[in-house]
Design a protein around this motif. Structure first.
Motif, PDB file in Angstrom:
ATOM      1  N   THR A  17       0.904  -1.513   0.175  1.00  0.00           N
ATOM      2  CA  THR A  17      -0.011  -0.106   0.096  1.00  0.00           C
ATOM      3  C   THR A  17       0.885   1.218  -0.140  1.00  0.00           C
ATOM      4  O   THR A  17       1.718   1.436   0.888  1.00  0.00           O
ATOM      5  CB  THR A  17      -0.825  -0.058   1.277  1.00  0.00           C
ATOM      6  N   TYR A  19       0.632   5.772  -0.518  1.00  0.00           N
ATOM      7  CA  TYR A  19      -0.085   7.030  -0.092  1.00  0.00           C
ATOM      8  C   TYR A  19       0.640   8.115  -0.561  1.00  0.00           C
ATOM      9  O   TYR A  19       1.874   8.332  -0.678  1.00  0.00           O
ATOM     10  CB  TYR A  19      -0.340   7.023   1.422  1.00  0.00           C
ATOM     11  N   TYR A  59       0.303  12.153   0.967  1.00  0.00           N
ATOM     12  CA  TYR A  59      -0.337  13.119   1.749  1.00  0.00           C
ATOM     13  C   TYR A  59       0.342  14.613   1.370  1.00  0.00           C
ATOM     14  O   TYR A  59       1.422  14.522   0.799  1.00  0.00           O
ATOM     15  CB  TYR A  59       0.199  12.904   3.239  1.00  0.00           C
ATOM     16  N   ILE A  62      -4.324  13.050   3.932  1.00  0.00           N
ATOM     17  CA  ILE A  62      -4.275  12.387   2.990  1.00  0.00           C
ATOM     18  C   ILE A  62      -5.049  12.666   1.549  1.00  0.00           C
ATOM     19  O   ILE A  62      -5.930  13.360   1.636  1.00  0.00           O
ATOM     20  CB  ILE A  62      -4.881  10.771   3.317  1.00  0.00           C
ATOM     21  N   SER A  68      -4.552   6.762  -2.017  1.00  0.00           N
ATOM     22  CA  SER A  68      -4.037   5.665  -1.504  1.00  0.00           C
ATOM     23  C   SER A  68      -4.238   4.593  -2.546  1.00  0.00           C
ATOM     24  O   SER A  68      -5.124   4.321  -3.073  1.00  0.00           O
ATOM     25  CB  SER A  68      -4.397   5.142  -0.168  1.00  0.00           C
ATOM     26  N   ILE A  74      -8.270   4.640  -1.631  1.00  0.00           N
ATOM     27  CA  ILE A  74      -8.605   6.242  -1.267  1.00  0.00           C
ATOM     28  C   ILE A  74      -8.393   7.060  -2.114  1.00  0.00           C
ATOM     29  O   ILE A  74      -7.376   7.254  -2.931  1.00  0.00           O
ATOM     30  CB  ILE A  74      -8.019   6.347   0.285  1.00  0.00           C
ATOM     31  N   PHE A  89       4.080  14.268   0.783  1.00  0.00           N
ATOM     32  CA  PHE A  89       4.968  13.285   1.455  1.00  0.00           C
ATOM     33  C   PHE A  89       4.215  11.949   0.656  1.00  0.00           C
ATOM     34  O   PHE A  89       3.066  11.679   0.395  1.00  0.00           O
ATOM     35  CB  PHE A  89       4.829  13.146   2.637  1.00  0.00           C
TER      36      PHE A  89
END
Lengths: 111, 113
Positions: B31, B33, B35, B45, B48, B56, B90
Protein backbone atom coordinates in the motif's frame (compact mmCIF):
# COMPACT_ATOMS: atom_id res chain seq x y z
CA UNK A 1 -15.28 12.07 11.00
CA UNK A 2 -12.09 11.30 12.90
CA UNK A 3 -10.48 14.28 14.63
CA UNK A 4 -7.17 14.81 16.42
CA UNK A 5 -6.16 17.85 18.47
CA UNK A 6 -2.66 18.24 19.86
CA UNK A 7 -1.49 20.58 22.58
CA UNK A 8 0.48 22.63 23.15
CA UNK A 9 1.34 23.87 19.65
CA UNK A 10 4.87 24.60 20.79
CA UNK A 11 6.87 23.70 23.88
CA UNK A 12 10.27 24.90 25.03
CA UNK A 13 12.11 22.90 27.66
CA UNK A 14 15.49 23.07 29.29
CA UNK A 15 17.63 19.98 28.96
CA UNK A 16 16.57 17.57 31.69
CA UNK A 17 13.18 19.21 32.24
CA UNK A 18 10.53 16.49 31.85
CA UNK A 19 7.11 17.25 30.36
CA UNK A 20 4.17 15.77 28.45
CA UNK A 21 2.51 16.37 25.10
CA UNK A 22 -1.22 15.80 24.70
CA UNK A 23 -3.23 14.27 21.86
CA UNK A 24 -7.02 14.33 22.16
CA UNK A 25 -8.98 12.33 19.64
CA UNK A 26 -12.47 11.54 18.40
CA UNK A 27 -12.85 8.40 16.35
CA UNK A 28 -15.60 5.93 15.59
CA UNK A 29 -13.89 2.90 17.08
CA UNK A 30 -10.16 3.23 17.58
CA UNK A 31 -8.12 0.80 15.57
CA UNK A 32 -4.81 2.39 16.48
CA UNK A 33 -3.19 5.61 17.69
CA UNK A 34 0.20 6.45 16.24
CA UNK A 35 2.98 8.79 17.35
CA UNK A 36 5.50 10.14 14.86
CA UNK A 37 8.51 12.40 15.12
CA UNK A 38 9.27 14.86 12.32
CA UNK A 39 12.57 16.70 11.94
CA UNK A 40 12.81 19.80 9.71
CA UNK A 41 13.03 18.89 6.04
CA UNK A 42 12.29 15.22 6.74
CA UNK A 43 9.31 12.93 6.62
CA UNK A 44 7.55 11.75 9.79
CA UNK A 45 9.35 8.89 11.52
CA UNK A 46 7.25 6.24 13.24
CA UNK A 47 7.61 5.99 17.04
CA UNK A 48 4.72 4.00 18.57
CA UNK A 49 1.35 2.42 17.96
CA UNK A 50 -1.13 2.12 20.83
CA UNK A 51 -4.23 -0.02 20.45
CA UNK A 52 -6.31 0.12 23.62
CA UNK A 53 -6.89 2.23 26.71
CA UNK A 54 -4.35 1.58 29.44
CA UNK A 55 -1.61 0.59 27.05
CA UNK A 56 1.87 2.12 27.42
CA UNK A 57 4.95 1.97 25.22
CA UNK A 58 8.46 3.25 25.84
CA UNK A 59 11.46 4.10 23.73
CA UNK A 60 14.51 5.70 25.32
CA UNK A 61 13.29 8.94 26.96
CA UNK A 62 9.80 8.71 25.45
CA UNK A 63 6.75 7.00 26.91
CA UNK A 64 3.34 7.00 25.23
CA UNK A 65 0.13 6.28 27.11
CA UNK A 66 -3.48 5.94 25.95
CA UNK A 67 -6.91 6.54 27.46
CA UNK A 68 -10.30 6.37 25.75
CA UNK A 69 -10.11 10.04 24.79
CA UNK A 70 -6.48 11.05 24.70
CA UNK A 71 -2.87 10.00 24.50
CA UNK A 72 0.14 11.49 26.22
CA UNK A 73 3.73 11.47 25.09
CA UNK A 74 5.88 11.82 28.19
CA UNK A 75 9.44 13.02 27.69
CA UNK A 76 11.75 12.28 30.59
CA UNK A 77 14.97 14.28 31.02
CA UNK A 78 14.97 15.47 27.40
CA UNK A 79 18.10 16.24 25.44
CA UNK A 80 18.57 18.80 22.64
CA UNK A 81 18.42 15.98 20.08
CA UNK A 82 14.81 15.34 21.12
CA UNK A 83 13.89 18.66 19.51
CA UNK A 84 11.40 17.94 16.72
CA UNK A 85 7.72 18.14 15.86
CA UNK A 86 5.74 15.28 17.38
CA UNK A 87 2.68 14.18 15.44
CA UNK A 88 -0.24 12.10 16.66
CA UNK A 89 -2.54 10.21 14.29
CA UNK A 90 -5.54 7.90 14.64
CA UNK A 91 -6.96 5.13 12.54
CA UNK A 92 -10.60 4.21 13.06
CA UNK A 93 -12.42 1.02 12.18
CA UNK A 94 -14.38 2.83 9.48
CA UNK A 95 -11.33 4.64 8.10
CA UNK A 96 -9.74 1.81 6.16
CA UNK A 97 -5.99 2.36 6.22
CA UNK A 98 -6.41 6.14 6.40
CA UNK A 99 -4.59 8.00 9.20
CA UNK A 100 -5.96 11.29 10.52
CA UNK A 101 -3.19 13.50 11.88
CA UNK A 102 -3.12 16.30 14.41
CA UNK A 103 -1.19 19.49 13.73
CA UNK A 104 1.70 18.47 15.91
CA UNK A 105 3.62 19.86 18.86
CA UNK A 106 6.90 21.56 18.07
CA UNK A 107 9.31 20.69 20.86
CA UNK A 108 12.52 22.63 21.46
CA UNK A 109 14.97 21.44 24.09
CA UNK A 110 17.60 24.00 25.03
CA UNK A 111 21.02 22.89 26.33
CA UNK B 1 19.28 2.14 2.02
CA UNK B 2 16.44 4.61 1.55
CA UNK B 3 13.11 2.92 2.24
CA UNK B 4 10.76 5.44 0.63
CA UNK B 5 12.33 7.85 -1.80
CA UNK B 6 10.69 10.63 -3.72
CA UNK B 7 11.97 13.03 -6.33
CA UNK B 8 12.46 15.86 -6.70
CA UNK B 9 13.04 17.23 -3.21
CA UNK B 10 12.27 20.78 -4.34
CA UNK B 11 10.04 21.90 -7.19
CA UNK B 12 9.57 25.56 -8.11
CA UNK B 13 7.25 26.29 -11.00
CA UNK B 14 4.84 28.84 -12.38
CA UNK B 15 1.07 28.84 -12.26
CA UNK B 16 -0.51 26.89 -15.08
CA UNK B 17 2.35 24.44 -15.52
CA UNK B 18 2.08 20.65 -15.24
CA UNK B 19 4.50 18.76 -12.98
CA UNK B 20 5.09 15.25 -11.65
CA UNK B 21 6.51 13.86 -8.42
CA UNK B 22 7.86 10.33 -8.32
CA UNK B 23 7.92 7.90 -5.40
CA UNK B 24 9.49 4.49 -4.94
CA UNK B 25 9.59 2.15 -1.95
CA UNK B 26 11.86 -0.84 -1.41
CA UNK B 27 10.10 -2.18 1.68
CA UNK B 28 7.99 -4.71 -0.20
CA UNK B 29 4.83 -2.96 0.97
CA UNK B 30 1.52 -3.38 -0.84
CA UNK B 31 0.00 0.00 0.00
CA UNK B 32 1.24 3.47 -0.93
CA UNK B 33 -0.09 6.93 -0.15
CA UNK B 34 0.20 10.58 -1.02
CA UNK B 35 -0.18 13.08 1.82
CA UNK B 36 -0.12 16.86 1.64
CA UNK B 37 1.37 18.95 4.46
CA UNK B 38 0.40 22.59 4.52
CA UNK B 39 2.24 25.49 6.10
CA UNK B 40 0.74 24.69 9.51
CA UNK B 41 2.28 21.20 9.43
CA UNK B 42 -1.14 19.60 9.01
CA UNK B 43 -0.82 16.29 7.14
CA UNK B 44 -3.83 15.30 5.08
CA UNK B 45 -4.28 12.18 2.98
CA UNK B 46 -4.87 12.60 -0.75
CA UNK B 47 -4.71 9.14 -2.28
CA UNK B 48 -3.93 5.54 -1.44
CA UNK B 49 -3.14 2.60 -3.71
CA UNK B 50 -3.09 -1.07 -2.78
CA UNK B 51 -1.30 -3.29 -5.26
CA UNK B 52 -1.74 -0.74 -8.06
CA UNK B 53 -5.45 -0.27 -7.30
CA UNK B 54 -6.83 3.07 -6.06
CA UNK B 55 -8.50 2.54 -2.67
CA UNK B 56 -8.62 6.05 -1.17
CA UNK B 57 -9.41 9.15 -3.16
CA UNK B 58 -10.07 12.11 -0.90
CA UNK B 59 -11.72 15.31 -2.05
CA UNK B 60 -8.85 16.43 -4.22
CA UNK B 61 -9.17 18.53 -7.41
CA UNK B 62 -9.19 16.54 -10.65
CA UNK B 63 -5.96 18.32 -11.55
CA UNK B 64 -4.21 15.82 -9.27
CA UNK B 65 -3.82 12.37 -10.79
CA UNK B 66 -1.92 9.53 -9.13
CA UNK B 67 -0.47 6.67 -11.15
CA UNK B 68 0.91 3.39 -9.87
CA UNK B 69 2.80 1.43 -12.55
CA UNK B 70 3.60 -1.30 -10.03
CA UNK B 71 3.24 -1.79 -6.28
CA UNK B 72 6.66 -0.25 -5.57
CA UNK B 73 5.96 3.02 -7.36
CA UNK B 74 3.35 5.73 -6.96
CA UNK B 75 3.66 8.94 -8.93
CA UNK B 76 1.65 12.15 -8.63
CA UNK B 77 0.91 14.30 -11.64
CA UNK B 78 -0.49 17.79 -11.19
CA UNK B 79 -2.02 19.73 -14.07
CA UNK B 80 -2.54 23.50 -14.30
CA UNK B 81 -0.76 24.29 -11.06
CA UNK B 82 -2.27 26.95 -8.80
CA UNK B 83 -0.76 29.08 -6.03
CA UNK B 84 -2.74 27.10 -3.43
CA UNK B 85 -1.00 23.90 -4.47
CA UNK B 86 2.18 25.11 -2.77
CA UNK B 87 2.89 22.66 0.04
CA UNK B 88 5.07 19.70 0.95
CA UNK B 89 3.90 16.44 -0.59
CA UNK B 90 4.81 13.21 1.18
CA UNK B 91 4.75 9.72 -0.20
CA UNK B 92 4.32 6.88 2.27
CA UNK B 93 3.93 3.14 2.27
CA UNK B 94 2.65 0.46 4.61
CA UNK B 95 2.14 -3.26 4.59
CA UNK B 96 -1.58 -2.52 4.48
CA UNK B 97 -2.43 -4.82 7.37
CA UNK B 98 -4.49 -3.53 10.28
CA UNK B 99 -2.54 -1.00 12.36
CA UNK B 100 0.55 -1.19 10.20
CA UNK B 101 2.48 2.09 10.53
CA UNK B 102 3.20 4.32 7.59
CA UNK B 103 6.76 4.86 6.43
CA UNK B 104 7.24 8.27 4.88
CA UNK B 105 9.61 9.69 2.30
CA UNK B 106 11.36 13.00 2.95
CA UNK B 107 8.87 15.05 1.01
CA UNK B 108 8.77 17.25 -2.07
CA UNK B 109 8.45 20.97 -1.39
CA UNK B 110 6.36 22.41 -4.21
CA UNK B 111 6.36 26.17 -4.67
CA UNK B 112 4.04 27.67 -7.26
CA UNK B 113 4.80 31.26 -8.23
Amino acid sequence: EDQVTQSPEALRLQEGESSSLNCSYTVSGLRGLFWYRQDPGKGPEFLFTLYSAGEEKEKERLKATLTKKESFLHITAPKPEDSATYLCAVQGWTSGSRLTFGEGTQLTVNP
Amino acid sequence: DTAVSQTPKYLVTQMGNDKSIKCEQNLGHDTMYWYKQDSKKFLKIMFSYNNKELIINETVPNRFSPKSPDKAHLNLHINSLELGDSAVYFCASSSGTVNSPLHFGNGTRLTVT
